[in-house]
Design a protein around this motif. Structure first.
Motif, short mmCIF file in Angstrom:
data_model
loop_
_atom_site.label_atom_id
_atom_site.label_comp_id
_atom_site.label_asym_id
_atom_site.label_seq_id
_atom_site.Cartn_x
_atom_site.Cartn_y
_atom_site.Cartn_z
N ALA A 56 -11.34 9.30 -2.23
CA ALA A 56 -10.75 8.32 -1.32
C ALA A 56 -10.35 7.12 -2.17
O ALA A 56 -11.18 6.25 -2.44
CB ALA A 56 -11.74 7.91 -0.23
N PRO A 57 -9.10 7.05 -2.61
CA PRO A 57 -8.73 6.07 -3.64
C PRO A 57 -8.55 4.65 -3.14
O PRO A 57 -8.63 3.71 -3.95
CB PRO A 57 -7.41 6.62 -4.19
CG PRO A 57 -6.83 7.40 -3.05
CD PRO A 57 -8.01 7.99 -2.32
N CYS A 58 -8.29 4.45 -1.85
CA CYS A 58 -8.07 3.09 -1.34
C CYS A 58 -8.68 2.97 0.04
O CYS A 58 -8.00 3.17 1.06
CB CYS A 58 -6.58 2.75 -1.33
SG CYS A 58 -6.25 1.00 -1.00
N VAL A 59 -9.95 2.64 0.08
CA VAL A 59 -10.70 2.59 1.33
C VAL A 59 -10.24 1.44 2.22
O VAL A 59 -10.29 1.54 3.44
CB VAL A 59 -12.21 2.50 1.02
CG1 VAL A 59 -13.03 2.30 2.29
CG2 VAL A 59 -12.68 3.75 0.27
N SER A 60 -9.76 0.35 1.61
CA SER A 60 -9.41 -0.86 2.36
C SER A 60 -7.97 -1.29 2.09
O SER A 60 -7.71 -2.23 1.33
CB SER A 60 -10.38 -2.00 1.98
OG SER A 60 -11.70 -1.68 2.32
N PRO A 61 -7.01 -0.61 2.73
CA PRO A 61 -5.60 -0.90 2.41
C PRO A 61 -5.12 -2.27 2.87
O PRO A 61 -4.27 -2.86 2.20
CB PRO A 61 -4.84 0.23 3.12
CG PRO A 61 -5.78 0.75 4.15
CD PRO A 61 -7.15 0.57 3.59
N TRP A 62 -5.63 -2.79 4.00
CA TRP A 62 -5.23 -4.14 4.42
C TRP A 62 -5.61 -5.14 3.33
O TRP A 62 -4.82 -6.00 2.96
CB TRP A 62 -5.89 -4.51 5.75
CG TRP A 62 -5.48 -5.86 6.28
CD1 TRP A 62 -4.46 -6.13 7.16
CD2 TRP A 62 -6.09 -7.13 5.99
NE1 TRP A 62 -4.40 -7.48 7.42
CE2 TRP A 62 -5.38 -8.12 6.71
CE3 TRP A 62 -7.16 -7.53 5.19
CZ2 TRP A 62 -5.72 -9.47 6.66
CZ3 TRP A 62 -7.49 -8.89 5.12
CH2 TRP A 62 -6.77 -9.83 5.85
N ALA A 63 -6.82 -5.03 2.82
CA ALA A 63 -7.29 -5.94 1.78
C ALA A 63 -6.56 -5.68 0.46
O ALA A 63 -6.32 -6.62 -0.31
CB ALA A 63 -8.79 -5.79 1.59
N TYR A 64 -6.18 -4.43 0.20
CA TYR A 64 -5.40 -4.14 -1.01
C TYR A 64 -4.10 -4.94 -0.98
O TYR A 64 -3.73 -5.57 -1.99
CB TYR A 64 -5.09 -2.65 -1.11
CG TYR A 64 -4.18 -2.32 -2.27
CD1 TYR A 64 -4.69 -2.14 -3.55
CD2 TYR A 64 -2.80 -2.25 -2.10
CE1 TYR A 64 -3.86 -1.87 -4.62
CE2 TYR A 64 -1.95 -1.99 -3.17
CZ TYR A 64 -2.48 -1.81 -4.42
OH TYR A 64 -1.64 -1.57 -5.49
N GLU A 65 -3.42 -4.94 0.14
CA GLU A 65 -2.13 -5.63 0.22
C GLU A 65 -2.29 -7.13 0.09
O GLU A 65 -1.38 -7.82 -0.40
CB GLU A 65 -1.43 -5.28 1.53
CG GLU A 65 -0.96 -3.84 1.59
CD GLU A 65 0.07 -3.59 2.66
OE1 GLU A 65 0.92 -2.70 2.49
OE2 GLU A 65 0.03 -4.29 3.71
N ARG A 66 -3.41 -7.67 0.52
CA ARG A 66 -3.61 -9.12 0.50
C ARG A 66 -4.47 -9.58 -0.67
O ARG A 66 -4.77 -10.77 -0.79
CB ARG A 66 -4.21 -9.57 1.83
CG ARG A 66 -3.14 -9.53 2.93
CD ARG A 66 -3.69 -9.23 4.30
NE ARG A 66 -2.56 -9.06 5.23
CZ ARG A 66 -1.89 -7.91 5.40
NH1 ARG A 66 -2.24 -6.84 4.70
NH2 ARG A 66 -0.89 -7.83 6.25
N TYR A 69 0.84 -1.20 0.00
CA TYR A 69 0.00 0.00 0.00
C TYR A 69 0.87 1.25 0.00
O TYR A 69 0.59 2.22 -0.71
CB TYR A 69 -0.90 -0.05 1.23
CG TYR A 69 -1.71 1.18 1.52
CD1 TYR A 69 -2.71 1.62 0.66
CD2 TYR A 69 -1.53 1.89 2.71
CE1 TYR A 69 -3.49 2.74 0.96
CE2 TYR A 69 -2.30 3.00 3.03
CZ TYR A 69 -3.28 3.42 2.15
OH TYR A 69 -4.05 4.52 2.44
N GLU A 70 1.95 1.22 0.76
CA GLU A 70 2.82 2.38 0.84
C GLU A 70 3.46 2.68 -0.51
O GLU A 70 3.46 3.82 -0.97
CB GLU A 70 3.92 2.15 1.89
CG GLU A 70 4.85 3.34 2.06
CD GLU A 70 5.84 3.16 3.20
OE1 GLU A 70 6.62 4.09 3.44
OE2 GLU A 70 5.83 2.09 3.84
N SER A 71 3.97 1.65 -1.17
CA SER A 71 4.65 1.86 -2.45
C SER A 71 3.68 2.16 -3.58
O SER A 71 3.95 3.02 -4.44
CB SER A 71 5.49 0.63 -2.82
OG SER A 71 6.50 0.41 -1.86
N ASP A 72 2.56 1.46 -3.60
CA ASP A 72 1.65 1.54 -4.73
C ASP A 72 0.69 2.72 -4.64
O ASP A 72 0.26 3.26 -5.67
CB ASP A 72 0.81 0.27 -4.85
CG ASP A 72 1.62 -0.97 -5.14
OD1 ASP A 72 2.84 -0.84 -5.36
OD2 ASP A 72 1.03 -2.07 -5.14
#
Length: 316
Positions: free
Chosen positions: A119-129, A35-38
């Motif tokens: 709000a481009p990424c509401v669910s960052p935990w799920a984004y990473e997984r 999430y941090e990089s992307d």
């Protein structure tokens, strides 16, 4: 396309998951991207041109995620508010990157015409997984209600609350993927102790309108714009898309508020949920992102050209 297993490997058929099954499911989720990089790094590059704010923070064990929103720098109270959300389901990649692409490449075109809140990424935990749920096995996109169980949804609702009744348009960017049928819907059935009923993944882009307050001309304007970028999903043999009757070409309807969907969180007269199909052999990831950005542009163009948009734009 792979087919779902006869029985989901966690839990027992007909019995909803308890804490043991949820813990087993969580133990199998692994971080696959950053999430941090992307996302956060892209938002930082936008900071010189837009206002950026942290609207919440998620703490899941050792994982900590700032929730970030992007606003028009020239925010004016006499302009209509346009809300753009992505990544409510973290695995739906083009929702996130399509929102960011819109801000980077197109948002400046609307300066002084609308107030943008993204709000481009509401669910960052799920984004990473690359998952649909949060770590509590809760779907954020069924949690946009006062008694919702997803912190991701609650944080977004707090962000939007001040503009809830002033928004002109909300577009929520999603994808429908082959894994909806092979993983996520089977997991949902297992979690809830229900039988899995196979469906058919639509081949192409489609939209979800609000069955309680439909705007068919608005939806069709988006379909016409997006088909310049990617193909539109046809109805199946039953006249349906993903189990719902087709209301118009490329459009189905859900009761947004009743289901607790993200697109229900404002009183905006114009609301829609995009559904890109990234698993088609006919598209690339770049086309998927471009389709999302095209949908956002078409949506804003339509509401600004509408009588409603013009009257709000003139309001003192």
């Amino acid at each position: 396309m792979n087919t779902a297993p006869a029985h989901y490997p966690i839990g027992k058929p007909g019995i909803p998951w308890g804490e043991v099954e949820r813990a087993e499911w969580l133990s199998q989720q692994t971080r696959q991207r950053s999430y941090e990089s992307d996302v956060l790094s892209v938002i930082e590059r936008l900071r010189p041109r837009f206002d950026v704010e942290e609207y919440g923070h998620l703490d899941y064990g050792a994982n900590h995620y700032p929730l970030m929103a992007i606003r028009s720098r020239d925010w004016r109270d006499d302009l209509p508010v346009v809300l753009i959300t992505g990544g409510v389901h973290g695995y739906e990649t083009s929702g996130v990157h399509g929102a960011l692409q819109f801000v980077d490449q197109h948002a400046a075109d609307y300066a002084g015409r609308v107030n943008l809140l993204v709000a481009p990424c509401v669910s960052p935990w799920a984004y990473e997984r690359i998952h649909r749920w949060n770590p509590n096995a809760v779907d954020p996109n069924r949690s946009f209600r006062d008694d919702g169980l997803a912190d991701e949804a609650s944080a977004l609702m707090r962000l939007v609350a001040p503009v809830r009744d002033h928004a002109l348009m909300h577009i929520d960017l999603h994808e429908t993927t082959d894994t909806d049928e092979t993983e996520f819907r089977p997991a949902l059935a297992a979690r809830d102790g229900k039988p899995f009923e196979p469906g058919e993944i639509p081949d192409g882009f489609y939209l979800v309108d609000d069955s309680e307050s439909p705007e068919p001309e608005f939806q069709q304007a988006l379909i016409e714009a997006v088909e310049q970028v990617t193909h539109i999903a046809p109805a199946d043999g039953n006249g349906e898309i993903f189990g719902s009757p087709v209301a118009a070409r490329g459009v189905i309807q859900y009761p947004l508020k009743q289901l607790g969907l993200c697109a229900s969180i404002t009183s905006a007269p114009y609301r829609t949920t995009t559904e890109v199909y990234p698993d088609s052999a006919r598209v690339t990831p770049e086309q998927c992102n471009a389709a999302q950005a095209a949908a956002v542009c078409a949506a804003i163009d339509y509401v600004l050209a509408s009588r409603w948009g013009r009257s709000i734009g003139r309001r003192e």
